[in-house]
Design an enzyme around this catalytic site. Structure first.
Site, short mmCIF file in Angstrom:
data_model
loop_
_atom_site.label_atom_id
_atom_site.label_comp_id
_atom_site.label_asym_id
_atom_site.label_seq_id
_atom_site.Cartn_x
_atom_site.Cartn_y
_atom_site.Cartn_z
N SER A 126 0.81 -1.15 -0.04
CA SER A 126 -0.03 -0.15 0.01
C SER A 126 0.90 1.20 0.07
O SER A 126 1.96 1.20 0.52
CB SER A 126 -0.85 -0.13 1.17
OG SER A 126 -1.40 1.30 1.45
N TYR A 151 -1.95 -1.24 10.97
CA TYR A 151 -2.43 -1.85 9.46
C TYR A 151 -1.20 -1.53 8.66
O TYR A 151 -0.43 -2.36 7.93
CB TYR A 151 -3.69 -1.27 9.22
CG TYR A 151 -3.73 -1.14 7.79
CD1 TYR A 151 -3.93 -2.51 6.90
CD2 TYR A 151 -3.29 -0.24 6.77
CE1 TYR A 151 -4.12 -2.67 5.49
CE2 TYR A 151 -3.38 -0.09 5.32
CZ TYR A 151 -3.59 -1.46 4.68
OH TYR A 151 -3.89 -1.45 3.47
N LYS A 155 1.91 -3.65 6.53
CA LYS A 155 2.41 -3.84 5.26
C LYS A 155 3.78 -3.54 5.02
O LYS A 155 4.66 -4.30 4.26
CB LYS A 155 1.57 -2.50 4.33
CG LYS A 155 0.00 -2.95 4.32
CD LYS A 155 -0.05 -4.20 3.29
CE LYS A 155 -1.63 -4.58 3.50
NZ LYS A 155 -1.71 -5.87 2.80
N ASN A 200 -15.57 2.23 5.93
CA ASN A 200 -14.26 3.07 6.52
C ASN A 200 -13.84 4.00 5.23
O ASN A 200 -13.39 5.05 5.53
CB ASN A 200 -13.33 2.39 6.79
CG ASN A 200 -13.53 1.70 8.20
OD1 ASN A 200 -13.95 2.38 9.26
ND2 ASN A 200 -13.34 0.35 8.20
C1 UD1 Z 1 -6.48 4.01 4.08
C2 UD1 Z 1 -5.08 3.61 4.17
C3 UD1 Z 1 -4.48 2.71 2.89
C4 UD1 Z 1 -5.40 1.42 2.82
C5 UD1 Z 1 -7.01 1.90 2.75
C6 UD1 Z 1 -7.61 0.46 3.06
C7 UD1 Z 1 -3.43 4.98 5.20
C8 UD1 Z 1 -2.71 6.40 5.27
N1 UD1 Z 1 -4.22 4.71 4.33
O1 UD1 Z 1 -6.60 4.89 2.94
O2 UD1 Z 1 -3.27 2.56 3.31
O3 UD1 Z 1 -4.90 0.66 1.99
O4 UD1 Z 1 -7.30 2.85 3.78
O5 UD1 Z 1 -8.56 0.59 3.71
O6 UD1 Z 1 -3.35 4.52 6.27
N2 UD1 Z 1 -12.90 10.37 4.19
C9 UD1 Z 1 -13.61 11.08 4.34
N3 UD1 Z 1 -14.99 10.69 4.74
C10 UD1 Z 1 -15.10 9.25 4.78
C11 UD1 Z 1 -14.04 8.48 4.82
C12 UD1 Z 1 -12.92 8.84 3.98
O7 UD1 Z 1 -13.90 12.37 4.23
O8 UD1 Z 1 -16.41 8.87 5.47
C13 UD1 Z 1 -11.53 10.78 3.43
C14 UD1 Z 1 -10.08 10.43 4.14
O9 UD1 Z 1 -10.01 11.61 5.31
C15 UD1 Z 1 -9.30 10.56 3.09
C16 UD1 Z 1 -9.96 9.99 1.77
O10 UD1 Z 1 -11.20 10.20 2.07
O11 UD1 Z 1 -8.87 11.89 2.86
C17 UD1 Z 1 -9.92 8.67 1.69
O12 UD1 Z 1 -10.01 7.71 2.63
P1 UD1 Z 1 -10.16 6.27 2.60
O13 UD1 Z 1 -11.11 5.79 1.40
O14 UD1 Z 1 -10.37 5.65 3.93
O15 UD1 Z 1 -8.35 5.91 2.25
P2 UD1 Z 1 -7.32 5.97 2.84
O16 UD1 Z 1 -7.20 6.67 4.06
O17 UD1 Z 1 -6.62 6.90 1.78
#
Ligand code: UD1
Length: 344
Positions: A126, A151, A155, A200
């Site tokens: 990742s 997590y 990785k 999530n």
């Molecule tokens: C995270 C992990 C990534 C992992 C992935 C799998 C980190 C830095 N990243 O990705 O390695 O493979 O999860 O689950 O650990 N967001 C919102 N509202 C929401 C959900 C998300 O605003 O309800 C935003 C988050 O703040 C982020 C973006 O959307 O900026 C993407 O979030 P998400 O889809 O959870 O992925 P990552 O956090 O990038």
């Protein structure tokens, strides 16, 4: 044709990869304990490809059952190892669950490979290994930063375990793929992302809000140092991602690898903010996504996107789907799901 073991093959990326493998004529054996996926995914794969892959309901942490599985399918040519837990927040609350599941499963596979003469393994890593990169877009040689969550640590440690093990076993090779943010679904809308409970990740939350399953999407922070204040990620179509796995397997089987371990970024090279994703989703689907800005989420990286040049040049792989098409596919999948679960 070669036989490929796909652990976590009923999961989100695993199922899309199984389809691409079958489409290329590979024989696929799926091992999954269904802890975060559904057996119906096999129907989806069969509908798309006309082939139902072999399936074993096994936890990769269970060494004895895995050993038996390797005996049963005794000529596996390569492994693609997806099976892992991936909820960042949960990993902070239950670190040992993550270390045990994600690391013991990998150790079992690496231990069983020489015993069953399997030489090749693709590992799902990742972009989390880079933490907040100092230079963007991030290249594979960028420094590995201390992990922000257990997590993420699984990785990083997973990559280290692979390095040590592959170099200690002559003839074994691995391709490590560092995913950015996979989204979207197969064009048939027969398979897609199906998180258990409250999602999530951003995209399933967006589509579930759009369809009315969730009242409102929370945007985690608008005070980041980015043009609109929300976080930036590199969102890649899951089918583009899946295709890279097929190329990686082919590369190992044809002995085209330049070193025993190769590591590639899998991203589009384009960074998009959370607000841009919501805006684009609304434009391409015509559906509003009620959302509000809330505080930052612990452990979030401000901005990260890939430099995919190395994968483009060496694998001859490029992410081809536009974000618009990708978001449309995610929406088609969510709508298809709603149809399926609608009461008669
Ligand atoms: C995270 C992990 C990534 C992992 C992935 C799998 C980190 C830095 N990243 O990705 O390695 O493979 O999860 O689950 O650990 N967001 C919102 N509202 C929401 C959900 C998300 O605003 O309800 C935003 C988050 O703040 C982020 C973006 O959307 O900026 C993407 O979030 P998400 O889809 O959870 O992925 P990552 O956090 O990038």
């Amino acid at each position: 044709m070669a036989k490929i073991l796909v652990t976590g093959g009923t999961g989100y990326i695993g199922s899309h990869t199984a389809v691409e493998l079958i489409n290329k004529g590979y024989e696929v054996v799926i091992v999954d304990n269904l802890s975060n996926s559904n057996i119906d995914v096999l129907n989806g794969i069969e509908k798309i490809t006309g082939v139902r892959p072999a399936f074993e309901n096994i936890d990769c942490v269970d060494y004895v059952s895995m050993d038996r599985m390797f005996e049963k399918y005794n000529d596996i040519d390569a492994i693609i190892h997806f099976a892992a837990f991936k909820a960042v927040g949960e990993s902070v609350e239950k670190p040992l669950l993550y270390y045990r599941n994600n690391l013991v499963s990998l150790i079992n596979l690496l231990q069983l490979m020489p015993m069953h003469k399997v030489n090749n393994i693709v590992f799902s890593s990742s972009c989390t290994v880079y933490g907040q990169p100092d230079i963007l877009p991030v290249v594979e040689s960028a420094p590995i930063k201390p992990a922000a969550s257990p997590y993420g640590n699984t990785k990083q440690i997973g990559e280290e375990i692979i390095h040590d093990t592959i170099y200690a076993n002559q003839g074994y090779q691995s391709i490590i793929l560092r995913y950015f943010n996979p989204i979207g679904a197969h064009a048939s809308a027969e398979i897609g992302e199906l998180p258990n409970g409250v999602p999530n990740n951003l995209l399933p939350f967006v589509t579930q809000t759009a369809i009315g399953l969730r009242k409102q999407l929370s945007v985690f922070g608008n005070d980041y140092n980015t043009p609109d204040g929300s976080c930036i990620r590199d969102y890649i179509h899951v089918v583009d991602l899946a295709k890279a796995h097929v190329i990686a397997v082919e590369r190992m089987l044809k002995k085209l690898t330049k070193s025993r371990i190769e590591t590639f970024n899998l991203g589009t090279g384009i960074g998009l903010s959370v607000l841009e994703i919501i805006d684009t989703f609304e434009k391409v689907t015509g559906v509003k996504v009620p959302h509000k800005i809330v505080g930052r989420r612990d452990g979030d990286i401000e901005k990260v996107w890939a430099d995919p040049t190395y994968a483009n040049d060496v694998l001859g792989w490029v992410a081809t789907e536009s974000v618009e098409e990708t978001l449309r596919s995610a929406w088609a999948w969510e709508q298809n799901l709603a149809q399926r679960t609608k009461p008669e």
